[in-house]
Design a protein around this motif. Structure first.
Motif, short mmCIF file in Angstrom:
data_model
loop_
_atom_site.label_atom_id
_atom_site.label_comp_id
_atom_site.label_asym_id
_atom_site.label_seq_id
_atom_site.Cartn_x
_atom_site.Cartn_y
_atom_site.Cartn_z
N THR A 36 26.15 -22.72 -44.35
CA THR A 36 24.85 -22.20 -43.97
C THR A 36 24.68 -20.76 -44.45
O THR A 36 25.57 -19.92 -44.24
CB THR A 36 24.67 -22.26 -42.45
N LEU A 49 21.22 -24.86 -45.16
CA LEU A 49 21.41 -25.25 -43.77
C LEU A 49 22.17 -26.56 -43.69
O LEU A 49 21.85 -27.51 -44.44
CB LEU A 49 20.05 -25.39 -43.08
N PRO A 155 22.96 -22.04 -36.19
CA PRO A 155 22.11 -21.59 -37.31
C PRO A 155 20.63 -21.87 -37.11
O PRO A 155 19.78 -21.14 -37.65
CB PRO A 155 22.67 -22.36 -38.50
N GLU A 158 19.33 -19.02 -35.32
CA GLU A 158 19.24 -17.88 -36.24
C GLU A 158 17.97 -17.98 -37.10
O GLU A 158 17.33 -16.97 -37.39
CB GLU A 158 20.47 -17.82 -37.13
#
Length: 303
Positions: A36, A49, A155, A158
């Protein structure tokens, strides 16, 4: 607002000069990445991703690549099923479509989390005071798996924060798809944190039971050694080959030897009992005394 969604941007597409350098870097570097990566710039962001749950035995991982701006959305590696589902909703901006794509992908994760929960519940029911070796391996496997789930979902959170950083003048909370993605991230991470706590509790309980069982075994061996000490000691003395040993001439020497062995064994046993070194490790002498005192008080009260 008119915008375009390219699912194969490595083909020839029109690129504004503002994005040329980032697009070239993304296409050459990001699309070959196996982990990622999130890069945030003013009014756009791009990166890679992990799309599927990260399983150790599964290599290589399935990676999706994205490049989202105010005017267009480029993706590589995302399943056509999710892309078609999001495209059919005809969002007004590519930002909304991108976060709905993430929300659709996270919805798939709940099925894996539910399967993990079933295995965790089974492990908790199996914990009934005994910890076989294979059970410890199962617990460690569950602990490793929930950590990989965390690495897969974090992630996405994020990306939610990165969107706010990239599009500062847009209130992303007003976008329905953004709120949906945020709710699903929070829900997934809440479940993951809860299961992490359960796994840690299982690990601690299994370790405690194993240690207690080991202490019980060592205590039993120690008591056995102490009780057999008189037999070993007297056997060593009377097993000597000295010519002058008066006990050998005694008519009742054999009976005398047994009496001494039994007597000293009984004394050792009584001493261990008095110290409470034979009972459970979870009970201490002061606890036993307190229990006896309470029983005496109850008897006096009844009288």
């Amino acid at each position: 607002m008119n915008w375009t969604w390219y699912t194969r941007p490595e083909e020839i597409v029109h690129i504004d000069d503002y994005y040329t350098e980032a697009y070239t870097y993304w296409l050459e570097q990001m699309t070959t990445a196996k982990v990622t990566k999130i890069i945030v710039e003013q009014d756009y962001m791009y990166g890679s991703l992990t799309l599927d749950y990260e399983q150790i035995e599964r290599e290589p991982q399935k990676i999706g690549h994205y490049f989202v701006t105010r005017d267009f959305l480029w993706t590589i590696g995302f399943d056509d099923l999710y892309c078609d589902s999001v495209a059919a909703k005809q969002y007004a901006t590519p930002i909304e479509a991108f976060y709905d794509l993430l929300a659709e992908k996270m919805d798939y994760y709940f099925h894996g989390i539910d399967e993990y929960e079933e295995r965790l519940m089974m492990a908790q029911r199996q914990m009934s005071g005994q910890v076989p070796p294979e059970f410890m391996n199962e617990i460690f496997g569950l602990r490793s798996e929930i950590e990989r789930w965390s690495d897969t979902v974090v992630p996405y959170r994020e990306l939610l924060m990165a969107g706010r950083e990239a599009f500062l003048d847009i209130d992303l909370n007003e976008l329905k798809s953004y709120r949906l993605a945020e709710y699903r991230v929070d829900r997934l991470l809440t479940l993951i944190e809860h299961y992490q706590g359960d796994v840690i509790a299982l690990t601690d309980l299994a370790s405690t039971l194993s240690n207690f069982r080991g202490n019980e075994i060592m205590k039993a061996l120690t008591v056995f050694t102490a009780l057999t000490t008189p037999v070993v000691a007297f056997g060593a003395v009377w097993g000597m080959n000295f010519k002058q040993m008066p006990e050998l001439e005694w008519p009742l020497g054999y009976l005398f030897a047994w009496v001494m062995i039994v007597l000293f064994t009984g004394l050792v046993y009584a001493w261990l009992k008095q110290k409470n070194w034979i009972g459970s490790l979870l009970q201490f002498p002061n606890q036993i005394r307190n229990q006896k005192q309470m029983e005496k008080q109850r008897k006096r009260t009844k009288q």
